[in-house]
Design a protein around this motif. Structure first.
Motif, PDB file in Angstrom:
ATOM      1  N   CYS A 266      12.395  -1.203   5.343  1.00 25.11           N
ATOM      2  CA  CYS A 266      11.761  -1.005   4.041  1.00 25.11           C
ATOM      3  C   CYS A 266      10.548  -0.085   4.183  1.00 25.11           C
ATOM      4  O   CYS A 266      10.369   0.862   3.412  1.00 25.11           O
ATOM      5  CB  CYS A 266      11.366  -2.357   3.449  1.00 25.11           C
ATOM      6  N   GLY A 267       9.720  -0.344   5.194  1.00 21.91           N
ATOM      7  CA  GLY A 267       8.562   0.509   5.447  1.00 21.91           C
ATOM      8  C   GLY A 267       8.960   1.939   5.758  1.00 21.91           C
ATOM      9  O   GLY A 267       8.350   2.891   5.260  1.00 21.91           O
TER      10      GLY A 267
ATOM     11  N   ARG B 124       0.842  -1.207   0.000  1.00 17.50           N
ATOM     12  CA  ARG B 124       0.000   0.000   0.000  1.00 17.50           C
ATOM     13  C   ARG B 124       0.872   1.251   0.000  1.00 17.50           C
ATOM     14  O   ARG B 124       0.616   2.200  -0.735  1.00 17.50           O
ATOM     15  CB  ARG B 124      -0.957  -0.008   1.191  1.00 17.50           C
ATOM     16  N   LEU B 125       1.910   1.253   0.816  1.00 21.80           N
ATOM     17  CA  LEU B 125       2.849   2.382   0.828  1.00 21.80           C
ATOM     18  C   LEU B 125       3.509   2.557  -0.536  1.00 21.80           C
ATOM     19  O   LEU B 125       3.642   3.677  -1.035  1.00 21.80           O
ATOM     20  CB  LEU B 125       3.944   2.164   1.885  1.00 21.80           C
TER      21      LEU B 125
ATOM     22  N   LEU C 215       7.548   8.918   0.574  1.00 26.68           N
ATOM     23  CA  LEU C 215       6.252   9.595   0.500  1.00 26.68           C
ATOM     24  C   LEU C 215       6.339  11.024   1.037  1.00 26.68           C
ATOM     25  O   LEU C 215       5.772  11.951   0.452  1.00 26.68           O
ATOM     26  CB  LEU C 215       5.189   8.810   1.274  1.00 26.68           C
ATOM     27  N   GLU C 216       7.042  11.211   2.146  1.00 26.28           N
ATOM     28  CA  GLU C 216       7.233  12.553   2.695  1.00 26.28           C
ATOM     29  C   GLU C 216       7.953  13.454   1.698  1.00 26.28           C
ATOM     30  O   GLU C 216       7.574  14.609   1.509  1.00 26.28           O
ATOM     31  CB  GLU C 216       8.043  12.498   3.990  1.00 26.28           C
ATOM     32  N   ALA C 217       8.997  12.922   1.087  1.00 25.79           N
ATOM     33  CA  ALA C 217       9.752  13.718   0.098  1.00 25.79           C
ATOM     34  C   ALA C 217       8.866  14.092  -1.078  1.00 25.79           C
ATOM     35  O   ALA C 217       8.940  15.212  -1.593  1.00 25.79           O
ATOM     36  CB  ALA C 217      10.986  12.952  -0.372  1.00 25.79           C
TER      37      ALA C 217
ATOM     38  N   ILE D 281       9.682  -3.820  -3.916  1.00 29.16           N
ATOM     39  CA  ILE D 281       8.302  -3.554  -3.505  1.00 29.16           C
ATOM     40  C   ILE D 281       7.709  -2.437  -4.364  1.00 29.16           C
ATOM     41  O   ILE D 281       6.530  -2.468  -4.706  1.00 29.16           O
ATOM     42  CB  ILE D 281       8.216  -3.272  -1.994  1.00 29.16           C
ATOM     43  N   LEU D 282       8.535  -1.458  -4.749  1.00 35.18           N
ATOM     44  CA  LEU D 282       8.054  -0.423  -5.673  1.00 35.18           C
ATOM     45  C   LEU D 282       7.736  -1.051  -7.035  1.00 35.18           C
ATOM     46  O   LEU D 282       6.699  -0.768  -7.630  1.00 35.18           O
ATOM     47  CB  LEU D 282       9.088   0.690  -5.837  1.00 35.18           C
TER      48      LEU D 282
END
Length: 184
Positions: A166-167, A26-27, A174-176, A56-57
């Motif tokens: 990894c999380g 989800r991330l 996401l913050e960036a 994961i991406l």
């Protein structure tokens, strides 16, 4: 994509650490969607996670529009020769350090010609490394404005620490992506 938390009757996997993010996919989906929506590319430099973040991406449909590439830099020689981490820095602080994580992220950004670089370095165990305790993790982020790192201290097995790292890397990505430099 399977969401372990999709139904109210779903039971948590007893093999997962209770502190693990419920869904790394989800991330990753949020990061891929956010990057594509902003026209931003990303690259990874991974020591501790050994390619987990990039994998994961890449599991996310559309990732090829934002993921430029990644470098698994388990060995210090790869950190210096490929990513450009100064050998003197590694000699002075070891491979598990915030400055090293920031330099790795900057190297990934540069080598892969990406807008954002994200990196991981740390100690998954079972023994301490370079004088750092098991669970010590640094996530690096690099953008055109510069690079920085974020320290973490995780508990758990080797696999759990790597998954938590990894999380954390996906959350920092996401913050960036949500910064003012990358408007939606």
């Amino acid at each position: 994509m399977t969401d372990l938390n999709a139904t109210p009757d779903a039971k948590p996997d007893p093999n997962l650490h209770p502190k693990l993010h419920p869904n790394l996919h989800r991330l990753a989906e949020q990061a891929v969607t956010g990057a594509i929506g902003r026209g931003v590319t990303a690259a990874t430099a991974e020591s501790l996670t050994a390619g987990m973040v990039a994998a994961i991406l890449a599991d996310t449909p559309g990732a090829s529009a934002m993921l430029q590439g990644g470098v698994v830099s388990y060995a210090s020689s790869v950190k210096t020769d490929v990513l450009g981490v100064p050998a003197g820095l590694l000699d002075a602080v070891g491979s598990v350090d915030g400055q090293v994580a920031a330099a790795m992220a900057d190297g990934a950004r540069r080598v892969c010609r990406a807008d954002i670089g994200v990196s991981t370095t740390g100690v998954a165990g079972p023994e301490p490394h370079d004088g750092k305790a098991v669970g010590t993790v640094f996530v690096g982020i690099a953008t055109a404005e510069g690079s920085t790192s974020y320290p973490y201290s995780f508990d758990g097995s080797r696999a759990e620490i790597r998954a938590l790292a990894c999380g954390a890397a996906l959350e920092r990505l996401l913050e960036a992506l949500s910064s003012e430099g990358y408007p939606a």
